[in-house]
Design an enzyme around this catalytic site. Structure first.
Site, PDB file in Angstrom:
ATOM      1  N   HIS A   7      -7.954  -3.373  -6.039  1.00 53.43           N
ATOM      2  CA  HIS A   7      -7.412  -2.682  -4.864  1.00 53.43           C
ATOM      3  C   HIS A   7      -7.445  -1.174  -5.061  1.00 53.43           C
ATOM      4  O   HIS A   7      -6.739  -0.639  -5.919  1.00 53.43           O
ATOM      5  CB  HIS A   7      -5.973  -3.163  -4.650  1.00 53.43           C
ATOM      6  CG  HIS A   7      -5.306  -2.645  -3.434  1.00 53.43           C
ATOM      7  ND1 HIS A   7      -4.113  -1.960  -3.479  1.00 53.43           N
ATOM      8  CD2 HIS A   7      -5.641  -2.721  -2.123  1.00 53.43           C
ATOM      9  CE1 HIS A   7      -3.728  -1.648  -2.263  1.00 53.43           C
ATOM     10  NE2 HIS A   7      -4.637  -2.096  -1.412  1.00 53.43           N
ATOM     11  N   ARG A   8      -8.300  -0.509  -4.308  1.00 56.08           N
ATOM     12  CA  ARG A   8      -8.508   0.943  -4.450  1.00 56.08           C
ATOM     13  C   ARG A   8      -8.973   1.278  -5.866  1.00 56.08           C
ATOM     14  O   ARG A   8      -8.672   2.346  -6.401  1.00 56.08           O
ATOM     15  CB  ARG A   8      -7.254   1.729  -4.089  1.00 56.08           C
ATOM     16  CG  ARG A   8      -6.648   1.356  -2.743  1.00 56.08           C
ATOM     17  CD  ARG A   8      -5.371   2.120  -2.443  1.00 56.08           C
ATOM     18  NE  ARG A   8      -4.611   1.455  -1.387  1.00 56.08           N
ATOM     19  CZ  ARG A   8      -3.396   1.800  -1.003  1.00 56.08           C
ATOM     20  NH1 ARG A   8      -2.787   2.827  -1.588  1.00 56.08           N
ATOM     21  NH2 ARG A   8      -2.763   1.131  -0.052  1.00 56.08           N
ATOM     22  N   GLU A  34     -12.026  -2.787  -3.693  1.00 54.71           N
ATOM     23  CA  GLU A  34     -11.622  -2.591  -2.304  1.00 54.71           C
ATOM     24  C   GLU A  34     -11.383  -1.114  -2.102  1.00 54.71           C
ATOM     25  O   GLU A  34     -10.722  -0.475  -2.923  1.00 54.71           O
ATOM     26  CB  GLU A  34     -10.353  -3.395  -1.993  1.00 54.71           C
ATOM     27  CG  GLU A  34      -9.887  -3.328  -0.550  1.00 54.71           C
ATOM     28  CD  GLU A  34      -8.892  -2.207  -0.274  1.00 54.71           C
ATOM     29  OE1 GLU A  34      -8.540  -1.997   0.901  1.00 54.71           O
ATOM     30  OE2 GLU A  34      -8.466  -1.520  -1.239  1.00 54.71           O
ATOM     31  N   ASP A  36     -10.949   2.300   0.992  1.00 54.14           N
ATOM     32  CA  ASP A  36     -10.543   2.657   2.354  1.00 54.14           C
ATOM     33  C   ASP A  36     -11.396   3.823   2.829  1.00 54.14           C
ATOM     34  O   ASP A  36     -11.597   4.785   2.080  1.00 54.14           O
ATOM     35  CB  ASP A  36      -9.073   3.073   2.383  1.00 54.14           C
ATOM     36  CG  ASP A  36      -8.173   2.042   1.723  1.00 54.14           C
ATOM     37  OD1 ASP A  36      -7.818   1.064   2.388  1.00 54.14           O
ATOM     38  OD2 ASP A  36      -7.835   2.215   0.532  1.00 54.14           O
ATOM     39  N   HIS A  49      -7.069   6.488   1.370  1.00 55.64           N
ATOM     40  CA  HIS A  49      -6.239   5.516   2.076  1.00 55.64           C
ATOM     41  C   HIS A  49      -5.419   6.123   3.205  1.00 55.64           C
ATOM     42  O   HIS A  49      -5.496   5.695   4.352  1.00 55.64           O
ATOM     43  CB  HIS A  49      -5.304   4.797   1.107  1.00 55.64           C
ATOM     44  CG  HIS A  49      -4.411   3.797   1.774  1.00 55.64           C
ATOM     45  ND1 HIS A  49      -3.155   4.129   2.267  1.00 55.64           N
ATOM     46  CD2 HIS A  49      -4.589   2.491   2.056  1.00 55.64           C
ATOM     47  CE1 HIS A  49      -2.612   3.061   2.814  1.00 55.64           C
ATOM     48  NE2 HIS A  49      -3.452   2.044   2.708  1.00 55.64           N
ATOM     49  N   LYS A 111     -10.106   2.440   8.117  1.00 58.88           N
ATOM     50  CA  LYS A 111      -8.765   2.961   8.393  1.00 58.88           C
ATOM     51  C   LYS A 111      -8.737   3.595   9.784  1.00 58.88           C
ATOM     52  O   LYS A 111      -8.658   4.815   9.937  1.00 58.88           O
ATOM     53  CB  LYS A 111      -8.377   3.977   7.321  1.00 58.88           C
ATOM     54  CG  LYS A 111      -8.258   3.397   5.921  1.00 58.88           C
ATOM     55  CD  LYS A 111      -7.092   2.431   5.797  1.00 58.88           C
ATOM     56  CE  LYS A 111      -5.772   3.160   5.956  1.00 58.88           C
ATOM     57  NZ  LYS A 111      -4.623   2.253   5.758  1.00 58.88           N
ATOM     58  N   ASP A 229      -3.921  -4.443  -7.787  1.00 63.40           N
ATOM     59  CA  ASP A 229      -3.958  -3.113  -8.410  1.00 63.40           C
ATOM     60  C   ASP A 229      -4.262  -3.198  -9.897  1.00 63.40           C
ATOM     61  O   ASP A 229      -4.587  -2.196 -10.525  1.00 63.40           O
ATOM     62  CB  ASP A 229      -2.604  -2.409  -8.242  1.00 63.40           C
ATOM     63  CG  ASP A 229      -2.298  -2.029  -6.809  1.00 63.40           C
ATOM     64  OD1 ASP A 229      -3.238  -1.693  -6.067  1.00 63.40           O
ATOM     65  OD2 ASP A 229      -1.119  -2.073  -6.427  1.00 63.40           O
TER      66      ASP A 229
END
Length: 246
Positions: A7-8, A34, A36, A49, A111, A229
């Site tokens: 995640h990110r 992942e 954004d 994000h 986003k 994360d």
């Protein structure tokens, strides 16, 4: 195999949505990342994000009001514990250049719920086409209208609605908007939803799974993947479960 999606990037240990976080995710064994995306004032697809710059860069303002050259001067690691490190806000082009050197999958979250960013879908899809990543990318968003538009532009690229509140029979809803997956917040990813989605051929990748107990639960339920994360911990948990079943 149940995929581990960082995640990110490896956000638990590195500044989120930066190249060092993506590189670390690969190093510790993630299957995918992942990210954004938003548009800069001059129309470049940038990876960040929040719509506001405050939290991750320490600068006031919105991403949409800054040109890429201005965004590149900001420190994207401001909000991270390692504040002495300077990391730039990456572009989707920079990420794709790096992805050419590995086989990681990539979930791209559009986003565009606060600001619509006209043209974002077209620009992202154009880059996916340019790099030949149609089979490596999933387009996701809380803006489900945007996902339908993406499907109409590129029906060969997988889409997945993100949601945090309960949706009745989400596997049916996903199919109604031509999505091949769903990304529920983990609290609404109930066991029956996991089973019914998988039985219907709809991938399910809950977010954000950060504890060992949660990871074990969702792996055991057979989720298509988990978004976390902490990809390093997730790989340790998955490896243990695999060794126990062999």
């Amino acid at each position: 195999m149940m995929h581990i999606i960082a995640h990110r990037g490896a956000a638990s240990t590195h500044p989120e949505n930066t190249m060092v976080a993506f590189i670390e995710a690969q190093r510790v064994g993630a299957d995918g990342i992942e990210v954004d995306v938003q548009l800069s004032a001059d129309g470049e697809v940038v990876i960040i994000h929040d719509e506001k710059l405050n939290r991750t860069t320490g600068v006031k303002g919105y991403v949409k009001d800054w040109k890429l050259s201005e965004l590149k001067k900001l420190n994207a690691s401001f909000g991270h514990k390692a504040k002495s490190v300077f990391e730039k806000i990456p572009t989707l082009v920079e990420l794709f250049d790096w992805l050419q050197s590995n086989q990681l999958s990539c979930i791209i979250e559009l986003k565009n719920t606060v600001f619509e960013y006209p043209g974002l879908e077209e620009k992202v899809i154009q880059l996916i086409r340019m790099y030949g990543f149609e089979n490596r990318v999933v387009l996701a968003s809380f803006n489900h209208y945007s996902l339908v538009y993406c499907y109409r532009l590129a029906p060969d690229i997988e889409t997945a609605p993100i949601y945090r509140d309960g949706i009745f029979m989400p596997w049916i809803y996903a199919k109604s908007i031509a999505a091949k997956g769903i990304h529920p917040q983990f609290r609404v990813a109930h066991d029956v939803i996991i089973k019914e989605s998988l039985d219907a051929g709809v991938a399910i990748r809950p977010y954000t799974i950060n504890t060992e107990a949660q990871m074990k639960h969702f792996f055991e339920k057979g989720c298509s993947g988990i978004i976390t994360d902490d990809p390093k911990l997730a790989k340790q948990v998955r490896d243990r479960l695999i060794s126990m079943t062999n």
